[in-house]
Design a protein around this motif. Sequence first.
Motif, PDB file in Angstrom:
ATOM      1  N   VAL A 154       0.811  -1.210   0.000  1.00  0.00           N
ATOM      2  CA  VAL A 154       0.000   0.000   0.000  1.00  0.00           C
ATOM      3  C   VAL A 154       0.851   1.269   0.000  1.00  0.00           C
ATOM      4  N   LYS A 155       2.011   1.237  -0.650  1.00  0.00           N
ATOM      5  CA  LYS A 155       2.814   2.457  -0.708  1.00  0.00           C
ATOM      6  C   LYS A 155       3.734   2.533  -1.920  1.00  0.00           C
ATOM      7  N   ASP A 156       4.067   1.412  -2.521  1.00  0.00           N
ATOM      8  CA  ASP A 156       5.006   1.423  -3.648  1.00  0.00           C
ATOM      9  C   ASP A 156       4.422   0.700  -4.852  1.00  0.00           C
ATOM     10  N   LEU A 157       4.697   1.249  -6.026  1.00  0.00           N
ATOM     11  CA  LEU A 157       4.311   0.629  -7.293  1.00  0.00           C
ATOM     12  C   LEU A 157       5.565   0.238  -8.047  1.00  0.00           C
ATOM     13  N   ILE A 158       5.557  -0.970  -8.619  1.00  0.00           N
ATOM     14  CA  ILE A 158       6.732  -1.504  -9.301  1.00  0.00           C
ATOM     15  C   ILE A 158       6.311  -2.056 -10.658  1.00  0.00           C
ATOM     16  N   LEU A 159       7.067  -1.702 -11.704  1.00  0.00           N
ATOM     17  CA  LEU A 159       6.898  -2.319 -13.014  1.00  0.00           C
ATOM     18  C   LEU A 159       7.935  -3.423 -13.146  1.00  0.00           C
ATOM     19  N   TRP A 160       7.500  -4.574 -13.632  1.00  0.00           N
ATOM     20  CA  TRP A 160       8.372  -5.758 -13.620  1.00  0.00           C
ATOM     21  C   TRP A 160       8.177  -6.553 -14.897  1.00  0.00           C
ATOM     22  N   ASN A 161       9.309  -6.933 -15.518  1.00  0.00           N
ATOM     23  CA  ASN A 161       9.286  -7.836 -16.662  1.00  0.00           C
ATOM     24  C   ASN A 161       9.811  -9.194 -16.189  1.00  0.00           C
TER      25      ASN A 161
ATOM     26  N   ARG B  93      13.715 -10.177 -15.958  1.00  0.00           N
ATOM     27  CA  ARG B  93      13.985  -9.953 -14.536  1.00  0.00           C
ATOM     28  C   ARG B  93      14.282  -8.487 -14.219  1.00  0.00           C
ATOM     29  N   LYS B  94      13.956  -7.611 -15.099  1.00  0.00           N
ATOM     30  CA  LYS B  94      14.172  -6.189 -14.835  1.00  0.00           C
ATOM     31  C   LYS B  94      12.934  -5.588 -14.171  1.00  0.00           C
ATOM     32  N   SER B  95      13.164  -4.645 -13.263  1.00  0.00           N
ATOM     33  CA  SER B  95      12.056  -4.002 -12.573  1.00  0.00           C
ATOM     34  C   SER B  95      12.393  -2.543 -12.287  1.00  0.00           C
ATOM     35  N   LYS B  96      11.352  -1.779 -11.989  1.00  0.00           N
ATOM     36  CA  LYS B  96      11.533  -0.360 -11.712  1.00  0.00           C
ATOM     37  C   LYS B  96      10.511   0.070 -10.671  1.00  0.00           C
ATOM     38  N   LYS B  97      10.968   0.720  -9.606  1.00  0.00           N
ATOM     39  CA  LYS B  97      10.058   1.280  -8.606  1.00  0.00           C
ATOM     40  C   LYS B  97       9.635   2.668  -9.071  1.00  0.00           C
ATOM     41  N   LEU B  98       8.336   2.899  -9.130  1.00  0.00           N
ATOM     42  CA  LEU B  98       7.820   4.158  -9.631  1.00  0.00           C
ATOM     43  C   LEU B  98       7.908   5.240  -8.564  1.00  0.00           C
ATOM     44  N   PRO B  99       8.063   6.502  -8.979  1.00  0.00           N
ATOM     45  CA  PRO B  99       8.046   7.597  -7.998  1.00  0.00           C
ATOM     46  C   PRO B  99       6.678   7.676  -7.333  1.00  0.00           C
TER      47      PRO B  99
ATOM     48  N   SER C 266       3.041   8.218 -16.202  1.00  0.00           N
ATOM     49  CA  SER C 266       3.548   7.983 -17.552  1.00  0.00           C
ATOM     50  C   SER C 266       4.965   7.444 -17.459  1.00  0.00           C
ATOM     51  N   LEU C 267       5.217   6.277 -18.049  1.00  0.00           N
ATOM     52  CA  LEU C 267       6.566   5.720 -18.055  1.00  0.00           C
ATOM     53  C   LEU C 267       7.492   6.567 -18.915  1.00  0.00           C
ATOM     54  N   ARG C 268       6.952   7.177 -19.955  1.00  0.00           N
ATOM     55  CA  ARG C 268       7.782   7.979 -20.853  1.00  0.00           C
ATOM     56  C   ARG C 268       8.345   9.209 -20.150  1.00  0.00           C
ATOM     57  N   THR C 269       7.534   9.835 -19.288  1.00  0.00           N
ATOM     58  CA  THR C 269       8.002  11.023 -18.568  1.00  0.00           C
ATOM     59  C   THR C 269       8.427  10.713 -17.143  1.00  0.00           C
TER      60      THR C 269
ATOM     61  N   PRO D  10      11.085  -2.080 -18.309  1.00  0.00           N
ATOM     62  CA  PRO D  10      10.252  -1.278 -17.413  1.00  0.00           C
ATOM     63  C   PRO D  10      10.924   0.019 -17.008  1.00  0.00           C
ATOM     64  N   ALA D  11      12.154   0.232 -17.464  1.00  0.00           N
ATOM     65  CA  ALA D  11      12.919   1.378 -16.983  1.00  0.00           C
ATOM     66  C   ALA D  11      12.783   2.607 -17.868  1.00  0.00           C
ATOM     67  N   VAL D  12      12.963   2.458 -19.154  1.00  0.00           N
ATOM     68  CA  VAL D  12      12.986   3.612 -20.050  1.00  0.00           C
ATOM     69  C   VAL D  12      12.259   3.297 -21.339  1.00  0.00           C
ATOM     70  N   LEU D  13      11.784   4.343 -22.009  1.00  0.00           N
ATOM     71  CA  LEU D  13      11.173   4.184 -23.331  1.00  0.00           C
ATOM     72  C   LEU D  13      11.905   4.990 -24.387  1.00  0.00           C
ATOM     73  N   ASN D  14      12.839   5.827 -23.972  1.00  0.00           N
ATOM     74  CA  ASN D  14      13.505   6.722 -24.925  1.00  0.00           C
ATOM     75  C   ASN D  14      14.937   6.318 -25.235  1.00  0.00           C
TER      76      ASN D  14
END
Length: 414
Positions: free
Chosen positions: A157-164, A168-174, A218-221, A391-395
């Motif tokens: 109930v406090k962190d969001l994570i994108l995971w492939n 095995r790559k993941s990213k904790k969202l701000p 937005s993952l892009r920004t 899950p980390a970058v799109l650019n």
Amino acid sequence: MGLLLSCLQTHKKSFTTKGKSRRKSPGRRKFIELRTLPHEESFDIPGDILVEILPRLPVKSLLKFRCVSKSWLCLISCPQFIKTHSRVSMENSKWSGHRVIFACSYPQYGLKQYSVHSLLREQSLTDAFHIYYPIKYAPNHAWLGSSNGLICIFEDVKDLILWNPSTRKSKKLPRIGTNLKIYRHIVAYGFGFDEYKDDYNVVLIVRLFEEERGYKYSLRTDSWKRVGDLEDTGIALSNSINFASGKIHWSTSPETSSGFMWEIICLDLESGVCGRLDQPDYGGSDIALTLGMLGGCLCILCYEIDTHVDVWVLKEYGVKGSWTKLFRFPCIHRGGRLVFLKPLCMLPNGEILLIFGTSLVLCNPAYGSFRVREATNFDMVEIYVETLVSPAVLNEECIDISLERELCDKLENM
């Protein structure tokens, strides 16, 4: 894949044997190391063959082939290649890259996955294997959905994570500001891909001080922003948000209604305009409704209490007449109570994979039959396709290698 391996074997100078030469003995293996190929040698394989073969290989093989040369690494990491590979994997008629992943907490916490093929072949699911998970077990975590190989995790109930799971790559969202109370007042959430902006979005509907607010990541920004005016949208009946045609959808009941009403709220993520989606004519009165996705389209499960379930699919978005009754099957009861089902996907053979309480069920609409699979007593389940999407970058841009650029241009025309 055999053609690619045979082509690789033509690079005899690029293979070296570990250790000194020795006479072969029974049971002894010959270990081969693939050196990085010089740039001028790495593309003896014609580019037209590469762009036809590589996008059709599984993720596991592609991760290994990144070590062949810098050019191969760059090509496989190229955004256009990743998009092409994802599209080819999702369009594969055999669904060879599709996986079902589920989490169980009893008798001990574990995360397993198995192929969709194991569902179709009546294969035992007891051989499903454990996979890496980017977080430690937390009692309050959920999966918000999957899209193009990425899964969104809501942790404690406090962190969001994108995971492939495939890479095995993941990213904790701000976080949304510093007020963690926002996360404790979430009434609906969802994760999806905006094909118009080529972006991945996480959307949260939060109810604070009798007011509902929408937040979009937005993952892009790599940032959050408020979206839409959600006044008078009613009380959310489900915590699930569904993505379709650049809009999000969830079911509500108007707060001012004297009796029970069921509405579908739609919010345009770009303009922030909020509205209501037309529904089909169900032809009944004593019904219960749930909203979901099936085959990339919005769907409604209409339960005619104690008799049957009709599955409606919106084949052409925005056109009320395109609501189509896809099939009907009998209601399922457990302990004398109606069990609500959640569709996961429509399989290549026409069967529907459903979540039935804490079990997976395969429904055959043509015969009205059900098959309960061995995957039972799980807390969460999701279906995804193996991709290289980061899950980390799109650019990310590729290294400027002219031949690799030429191949990426060819990929755009596939």
